[in-house]
Design an enzyme around this catalytic site. Structure first.
Site, PDB file in Angstrom:
ATOM      1  N   ASP A  65     -99.203 105.456 -93.224  1.00 34.06           N
ATOM      2  CA  ASP A  65     -97.952 105.465 -93.984  1.00 34.06           C
ATOM      3  C   ASP A  65     -97.567 104.104 -94.552  1.00 34.06           C
ATOM      4  O   ASP A  65     -98.163 103.083 -94.192  1.00 34.06           O
ATOM      5  CB  ASP A  65     -96.810 106.033 -93.122  1.00 34.06           C
ATOM      6  CG  ASP A  65     -96.855 105.561 -91.674  1.00 34.06           C
ATOM      7  OD1 ASP A  65     -97.446 104.496 -91.415  1.00 34.06           O
ATOM      8  OD2 ASP A  65     -96.299 106.250 -90.802  1.00 34.06           O
ATOM      9  N   HIS A  75     -91.834 112.288 -84.366  1.00 30.45           N
ATOM     10  CA  HIS A  75     -92.670 112.218 -85.574  1.00 30.45           C
ATOM     11  C   HIS A  75     -94.031 111.595 -85.278  1.00 30.45           C
ATOM     12  O   HIS A  75     -94.188 110.843 -84.319  1.00 30.45           O
ATOM     13  CB  HIS A  75     -91.963 111.494 -86.731  1.00 30.45           C
ATOM     14  CG  HIS A  75     -91.904 110.002 -86.649  1.00 30.45           C
ATOM     15  ND1 HIS A  75     -90.908 109.270 -87.247  1.00 30.45           N
ATOM     16  CD2 HIS A  75     -92.719 109.085 -86.076  1.00 30.45           C
ATOM     17  CE1 HIS A  75     -91.108 107.982 -87.042  1.00 30.45           C
ATOM     18  NE2 HIS A  75     -92.201 107.842 -86.333  1.00 30.45           N
ATOM     19  N   ASN A  94     -88.201 110.561 -82.271  1.00 28.54           N
ATOM     20  CA  ASN A  94     -87.758 111.911 -82.666  1.00 28.54           C
ATOM     21  C   ASN A  94     -88.950 112.881 -82.740  1.00 28.54           C
ATOM     22  O   ASN A  94     -88.812 113.978 -83.259  1.00 28.54           O
ATOM     23  CB  ASN A  94     -87.045 111.861 -84.026  1.00 28.54           C
ATOM     24  CG  ASN A  94     -87.965 111.422 -85.156  1.00 28.54           C
ATOM     25  OD1 ASN A  94     -89.114 111.012 -84.909  1.00 28.54           O
ATOM     26  ND2 ASN A  94     -87.493 111.506 -86.381  1.00 28.54           N
ATOM     27  N   GLU A 118     -91.438 113.677 -90.435  1.00 32.84           N
ATOM     28  CA  GLU A 118     -90.154 113.816 -89.756  1.00 32.84           C
ATOM     29  C   GLU A 118     -89.841 115.286 -89.474  1.00 32.84           C
ATOM     30  O   GLU A 118     -90.210 116.170 -90.254  1.00 32.84           O
ATOM     31  CB  GLU A 118     -89.045 113.250 -90.656  1.00 32.84           C
ATOM     32  CG  GLU A 118     -89.257 111.805 -91.081  1.00 32.84           C
ATOM     33  CD  GLU A 118     -88.990 110.795 -89.961  1.00 32.84           C
ATOM     34  OE1 GLU A 118     -89.171 111.122 -88.776  1.00 32.84           O
ATOM     35  OE2 GLU A 118     -88.607 109.669 -90.286  1.00 32.84           O
TER      36      GLU A 118
HETATM   37  C1  GLP Z   1     -93.331 104.452 -86.871  1.00 32.81           C
HETATM   38  C2  GLP Z   1     -94.572 104.786 -87.730  1.00 32.81           C
HETATM   39  C3  GLP Z   1     -95.566 105.486 -86.918  1.00 32.81           C
HETATM   40  C4  GLP Z   1     -95.575 104.820 -85.565  1.00 32.81           C
HETATM   41  C5  GLP Z   1     -94.355 105.282 -84.825  1.00 32.81           C
HETATM   42  C6  GLP Z   1     -94.133 104.604 -83.482  1.00 32.81           C
HETATM   43  O1  GLP Z   1     -92.152 104.692 -87.518  1.00 32.81           O
HETATM   44  N1  GLP Z   1     -94.361 105.510 -88.930  1.00 32.81           N
HETATM   45  O2  GLP Z   1     -96.809 105.472 -87.560  1.00 32.81           O
HETATM   46  O3  GLP Z   1     -96.711 105.191 -84.857  1.00 32.81           O
HETATM   47  O4  GLP Z   1     -93.242 105.194 -85.655  1.00 32.81           O
HETATM   48  O5  GLP Z   1     -93.712 103.270 -83.637  1.00 32.81           O
HETATM   49  P1  GLP Z   1     -93.657 102.229 -82.459  1.00 32.81           P
HETATM   50  O6  GLP Z   1     -95.035 102.112 -81.935  1.00 32.81           O
HETATM   51  O7  GLP Z   1     -93.188 100.938 -83.056  1.00 32.81           O
HETATM   52  O8  GLP Z   1     -92.738 102.761 -81.436  1.00 32.81           O
END
Ligand code: GLP
Length: 266
Positions: free
Chosen positions: A74, A145, A143, A150
């Site tokens: 992403d 995702h 959440n 989402e």
């Molecule tokens: C983010 C990204 C994801 C990531 C997830 C967890 O928003 N879009 O690809 O894996 O949320 O993030 P984090 O590892 O910082 O908790």
């Protein structure tokens, strides 16, 4: 499922899986591009990967890196490689620069494309043209995702441009120097369709804050409100977590772990 004693050990284990995937490319077995993720969970993974590759003889390392092709999950709409908070900049800092990868080897959606919807379609087509994804790394949003898929999200959601959930913008606000107001409203994400079509999916989760959403994603029936729950149907899903993230899974007995602190369950 594997439970590591902590995030660093988890990072080393996941990095070893990425290295294994690179080795299969180098031995000429038909191999597909890597699917990569960003976020705090992945930082120890990329740190360990750089370390593990650095420990190899230079010829071997060059051979493995020559076969590297990846698609990131992403990117924020409106941010490009020149913005330190973009995923493109984060990937360049974590792997591109330390490993000396060429720009074309490490692909991300272009957050600065004038038509983000068109860019999302182009990116999805590029994944298809490459034959789909091989090893897909995934973090987990608070959440539920994966990537930026989402809730609510059906399993057939394609690569697309979408509005970010307020919970996601809050989750990621601390990664922006100017806080919540600076977190973009939209992003381009690889869809659940492409993620579920990957050969192997590796879900990586660390920390107590993710324990409950991890439990729900693994134990509740697959449903649109929990995008990660669709992973339950993947034939080759590996769930790699640390003890804090596993703390709500009643069926994981960390105290019965192997002497090195690892627990493996089926
Ligand atoms: C983010 C990204 C994801 C990531 C997830 C967890 O928003 N879009 O690809 O894996 O949320 O993030 P984090 O590892 O910082 O908790």
């Amino acid at each position: 499922m594997e439970v590591a004693p902590g995030p660093e050990a988890l990072g080393h284990r996941v990095a070893a899986l990425v290295l294994e995937a690179l080795r299969s490319v180098a031995t000429g077995r038909p191999a597909k591009p890597l699917g990569l993720a960003t976020g705090r969970t992945m930082e120890p993974v990329y740190g360990a990967l750089v370390e593990q590759l650095g420990g190899l003889p230079s010829r071997k390392r060059q051979e493995l890196l020559a076969g590297w092709t990846s698609f990131n999950l992403d990117e924020y709409v409106g941010l490009g490689p020149g913005d330190p908070e973009s995923f493109a900049a984060s990937m360049e800092r974590a792997v591109g620069a330390p490993l000396g990868l060429a720009p074309g080897q490490l692909r991300l959606p272009d957050g600065l494309a004038p038509h983000p919807e068109r860019e999302a379609r182009r990116y999805g087509q590029a994944i298809t043209a490459a034959g789909g994804l091989g090893l897909q790394l995934l973090g987990l949003g608070t959440n539920g995702h994966v990537g930026f898929n989402e809730p609510p999200c059906p399993p057939e959601a394609p690569t697309r441009c979408l509005e970010l959930d307020p919970a996601t913008r809050h989750q990621n606000a601390s990664l922006f120097a100017a806080g919540l107001a600076a977190v973009p409203q939209r992003a381009i994400t690889v869809g659940l369709a492409e993620i579920l079509a990957a050969e192997t999916v590796v879900l990586v989760v660390s920390g107590e804050a993710k324990a409950e959403i991890l439990r729900r994603s693994l134990e509740e029936p697959p449903q649109p409100q929990l995008p990660a729950s669709w992973l339950q149907g993947h034939q080759y899903l590996k769930v790699l977590v640390d003890e804090a993230a596993a703390s709500r899974l009643g069926w994981v007995r960390v105290s019965e772990g192997k002497p090195d602190g690892w627990v493996t369950t089926s």
